[in-house]
Design a protein around this motif. Structure first.
Motif, mmCIF file in Angstrom:
data_model
loop_
_atom_site.group_PDB
_atom_site.id
_atom_site.type_symbol
_atom_site.label_atom_id
_atom_site.label_comp_id
_atom_site.label_asym_id
_atom_site.label_seq_id
_atom_site.Cartn_x
_atom_site.Cartn_y
_atom_site.Cartn_z
ATOM 1 N N SER A 1 43.135 38.084 47.553
ATOM 2 C CA SER A 1 42.152 38.008 46.599
ATOM 3 C C SER A 1 42.433 38.642 45.353
ATOM 4 O O SER A 1 41.664 38.430 44.417
ATOM 5 C CB SER A 1 40.724 38.669 47.152
ATOM 6 N N LYS A 2 43.492 39.554 45.423
ATOM 7 C CA LYS A 2 43.802 40.234 44.291
ATOM 8 C C LYS A 2 45.333 39.862 44.053
ATOM 9 O O LYS A 2 46.157 40.118 44.975
ATOM 10 C CB LYS A 2 43.624 41.624 44.270
ATOM 11 N N HIS A 3 45.739 39.699 42.816
ATOM 12 C CA HIS A 3 47.191 39.609 42.250
ATOM 13 C C HIS A 3 48.032 40.725 42.429
ATOM 14 O O HIS A 3 47.549 42.100 42.093
ATOM 15 C CB HIS A 3 47.213 39.152 40.954
ATOM 16 N N THR A 4 49.420 40.797 43.040
ATOM 17 C CA THR A 4 50.179 41.720 43.131
ATOM 18 C C THR A 4 51.342 41.623 42.785
ATOM 19 O O THR A 4 51.790 40.168 42.535
ATOM 20 C CB THR A 4 50.300 42.280 44.671
ATOM 21 N N THR A 5 51.972 42.367 41.804
ATOM 22 C CA THR A 5 53.280 42.187 41.206
ATOM 23 C C THR A 5 54.340 42.320 42.228
ATOM 24 O O THR A 5 55.613 42.149 41.488
ATOM 25 C CB THR A 5 53.551 43.142 40.126
ATOM 26 N N TYR A 6 54.253 42.700 43.415
ATOM 27 C CA TYR A 6 55.205 42.779 44.361
ATOM 28 C C TYR A 6 55.064 41.976 45.782
ATOM 29 O O TYR A 6 54.181 41.672 46.040
ATOM 30 C CB TYR A 6 55.490 44.221 44.916
ATOM 31 N N CYS A 7 56.160 41.372 46.106
ATOM 32 C CA CYS A 7 56.079 40.484 47.070
ATOM 33 C C CYS A 7 55.706 41.119 48.351
ATOM 34 O O CYS A 7 55.938 42.115 49.007
ATOM 35 C CB CYS A 7 57.654 40.231 47.617
ATOM 36 N N ARG A 8 54.492 40.347 48.987
ATOM 37 C CA ARG A 8 53.698 41.138 49.936
ATOM 38 C C ARG A 8 54.430 41.084 51.360
ATOM 39 O O ARG A 8 54.554 41.989 52.153
ATOM 40 C CB ARG A 8 52.471 40.237 50.531
ATOM 41 N N MET A 9 55.403 40.093 51.545
ATOM 42 C CA MET A 9 56.327 40.158 52.775
ATOM 43 C C MET A 9 57.289 41.284 52.963
ATOM 44 O O MET A 9 57.744 41.576 53.805
ATOM 45 C CB MET A 9 57.010 38.776 53.024
ATOM 46 N N ALA B 1 52.909 33.881 46.403
ATOM 47 C CA ALA B 1 52.249 33.496 47.545
ATOM 48 C C ALA B 1 50.716 33.695 47.067
ATOM 49 O O ALA B 1 50.086 34.734 46.813
ATOM 50 C CB ALA B 1 52.414 34.326 48.287
ATOM 51 N N GLY B 2 49.968 32.452 47.202
ATOM 52 C CA GLY B 2 48.639 32.571 46.790
ATOM 53 C C GLY B 2 48.144 32.888 45.715
ATOM 54 O O GLY B 2 46.881 33.143 45.392
ATOM 55 N N HIS B 3 48.820 32.859 44.793
ATOM 56 C CA HIS B 3 48.500 33.147 43.477
ATOM 57 C C HIS B 3 49.009 31.957 42.562
ATOM 58 O O HIS B 3 48.246 31.319 42.099
ATOM 59 C CB HIS B 3 49.437 34.570 43.028
ATOM 60 N N MET B 4 50.441 31.669 42.327
ATOM 61 C CA MET B 4 50.993 30.528 41.683
ATOM 62 C C MET B 4 51.074 29.351 42.447
ATOM 63 O O MET B 4 51.391 28.462 42.279
ATOM 64 C CB MET B 4 52.064 30.985 40.835
ATOM 65 N N TRP C 1 42.771 26.164 50.120
ATOM 66 C CA TRP C 1 43.156 27.162 48.900
ATOM 67 C C TRP C 1 42.221 28.303 48.672
ATOM 68 O O TRP C 1 42.461 29.485 48.525
ATOM 69 C CB TRP C 1 43.586 26.282 47.632
ATOM 70 N N GLN C 2 40.963 27.754 48.659
ATOM 71 C CA GLN C 2 39.735 28.596 48.454
ATOM 72 C C GLN C 2 39.582 29.730 49.481
ATOM 73 O O GLN C 2 39.473 30.961 49.329
ATOM 74 C CB GLN C 2 38.435 27.946 48.104
ATOM 75 N N LYS C 3 40.008 29.215 50.703
ATOM 76 C CA LYS C 3 39.888 30.249 51.756
ATOM 77 C C LYS C 3 41.075 31.123 51.698
ATOM 78 O O LYS C 3 41.019 32.532 52.035
ATOM 79 C CB LYS C 3 40.122 29.221 53.153
ATOM 80 N N LEU C 4 42.097 30.799 51.286
ATOM 81 C CA LEU C 4 43.571 31.618 51.171
ATOM 82 C C LEU C 4 43.117 32.680 50.011
ATOM 83 O O LEU C 4 43.211 33.903 50.275
ATOM 84 C CB LEU C 4 44.569 30.809 50.750
ATOM 85 N N VAL C 5 42.710 32.157 48.581
ATOM 86 C CA VAL C 5 42.591 33.165 47.501
ATOM 87 C C VAL C 5 41.176 34.084 47.821
ATOM 88 O O VAL C 5 41.217 35.136 46.892
ATOM 89 C CB VAL C 5 42.463 32.455 46.264
ATOM 90 N N THR C 6 40.284 33.800 48.696
ATOM 91 C CA THR C 6 39.112 34.772 48.942
ATOM 92 C C THR C 6 39.408 35.817 49.945
ATOM 93 O O THR C 6 38.730 36.203 50.292
ATOM 94 C CB THR C 6 37.882 33.946 49.174
ATOM 95 N N HIS C 7 40.643 35.603 50.701
ATOM 96 C CA HIS C 7 40.914 36.401 51.941
ATOM 97 C C HIS C 7 41.388 37.817 51.282
ATOM 98 O O HIS C 7 41.881 37.786 50.322
ATOM 99 C CB HIS C 7 42.048 35.880 52.801
ATOM 100 N N PRO C 8 40.793 39.094 52.027
ATOM 101 C CA PRO C 8 41.311 40.179 51.444
ATOM 102 C C PRO C 8 42.651 40.411 50.951
ATOM 103 O O PRO C 8 42.969 41.262 50.002
ATOM 104 C CB PRO C 8 40.628 41.162 52.330
ATOM 105 N N ALA C 9 43.463 39.803 51.885
ATOM 106 C CA ALA C 9 44.720 39.899 51.726
ATOM 107 C C ALA C 9 45.661 39.438 50.393
ATOM 108 O O ALA C 9 46.455 39.709 49.946
ATOM 109 C CB ALA C 9 45.713 39.385 52.921
#
Length: 410
Positions: A376-384, A331-334, A366-374
């Protein structure tokens, strides 16, 4: 098959060329031009990871390793690789995939529906608006476009949408319950340029699948839909989801046996996520023991079929190990999701909106999404499935709110 990968949209790589060649199932790469040791090693590692896999099919364009990726090598995959480099090496995130809702209607009432509770107070996108979204996703570099719903086959103009996705740029697929996937519809979708269908199967037991879907003919529709799709020349994937109980019952092994008999190419196993109709069903969510069972069963299936059929589980992509570390939370990464009403969300399991395509472009959102603090960094685990993320962004959504809920500015 040899394909030249070039990177005009990455300033640091404008004078670099990667030549990718498949020799049987093996991929060979040659890098021409100056690049950093990190980029050289990363490129070699990326293609070597696919070389260790048995391809699902060998196409004229290249080897097909997943229905979610274009064949490798190909110009469409060059777009995937460009976006991947931009995101991981140069920290300028670009999506490789987009899921687009083309209908909010559905014939079923699934117990796990992630779209349940979505607002119907706003109009769905018109066909012209959908076409604009598709073009903007392609302009952003997306190399896989998946049409979803509701039930996307209820969109009578779906073929017009599919036809806008040229194979040289991207592959297209449809997530469907298969109730409307007749022989003629499968043929018309293939003629429009569709690459694959992903058909939902909740249980290998007919009456259980019918019950979970709320329709007496749901299981038969899966069988007939698979047959019709294969006859039309489409690739076929099965999409299912795992709960704690189904994992420990080795339900995946049973589904795989059926899929092998039916000629399915790939099985995708999503985690049960407490969203939509499963919002309050925390008891069904996977724990570590259930994930280990899923990983063990999927490895056994992949060893047995050696590329003739493949299983991909969310438990693996979120494991943080090996190649999966690069994937993690899509989500918001790929990936980016556009609802049938035009809201941009990180994925179709996340009830958060970053704006609407009727007022801003896909690129801007998309830019708004990937610059949001939630995000803005890739995580290896599902945020939900992350308690801290849910506490910060999901649990505060007021009861009865229109979904997806507009996320507040940071």
């Amino acid at each position: 098959m040899k394909t030249i990968y070039q990177f005009p949209d990455i300033p640091e790589m404008r004078h670099l060329t990667v030549i990718v060649e498949n020799r049987g199932r093996k991929l060979r790469t040659k890098i021409e031009g100056r690049c950093s040791p990190k980029l050289w090693l990363w490129t070699k590692w990326y293609f070597a990871a696919f070389s260790q896999m048995h391809p699902l099919a060998e196409e004229p364009d290249g080897n097909l390793y997943s229905l979610y990726l274009p064949p490798i090598p190909s110009q469409a995959h060059a777009r995937t690789f460009t976006s991947t480099l931009s995101s991981h090496i140069f920290k300028r995130p670009l999506p490789i995939a987009a899921t687009i809702g083309v209908s909010e209607d559905c014939q079923y009432h699934c117990v796990h529906c992630s779209a349940a509770g979505r607002s119907r107070s706003r109009p769905v996108l018109s066909i012209e608006q959908l076409k604009k979204v598709i073009r903007e996703c392609l302009d952003l570099g997306v190399a896989n476009i998946t049409f979803t719903g509701g039930e996307p086959l209820l969109q009578k103009e779906l073929e017009e949408c599919v036809a806008l996705v040229p194979g040289r740029l991207a592959t297209s697929q449809v997530f469907t319950n298969a109730l409307e996937l007749t022989e003629s519809r499968a043929r018309s979708l293939k003629e429009a340029g569709l690459h694959a269908v992903q058909i939902s199967l909740d249980s290998p037991v007919a009456h259980e699948h019918n019950q979970l879907r709320g329709h007496p003919n749901a299981f038969r529709a899966v069988q007939e839909g698979i047959r019709n799709a294969l006859q039309a020349g489409l690739y076929v994937g099965i999409s299912t989801y795992a709960t704690k109980k189904t994992a420990h019952d080795h339900r995946l092994l049973q589904i795989a046996r059926l899929c092998s008999e039916w000629g399915v190419h790939e099985i995708t196993v999503f985690d049960a996520i407490n969203t939509g109709r499963m919002k309050e069903q925390n008891g069904q969510l996977l724990d570590m023991a259930a994930r280990k069972v899923l990983l063990t069963d999927s490895k056994a299936i992949n060893r047995k079929f050696r590329g003739k059929m493949r299983v991909a589980t969310q438990s693996w992509t979120n494991s943080g190990k090996g190649f999966a570390r690069m994937i993690g939370c899509l989500a918001g990464h790929m990936q980016i999701h556009i609802t049938s009403q035009g809201d941009i969300t990180p994925c179709d399991f996340t009830p958060l909106s970053f704006g609407n395509v009727t007022t801003q472009s896909v690129r801007e959102l998309w830019q708004k999404l990937v610059t949001h603090p939630a995000y803005s960094k890739h995580t290896t685990y599902c945020r939900m499935q992350d308690p801290e993320f849910r506490k910060a962004y999901i649990e505060h959504i007021p009861e009865g709110s229109d979904l997806p809920f507009y996320i507040h500015e940071p």
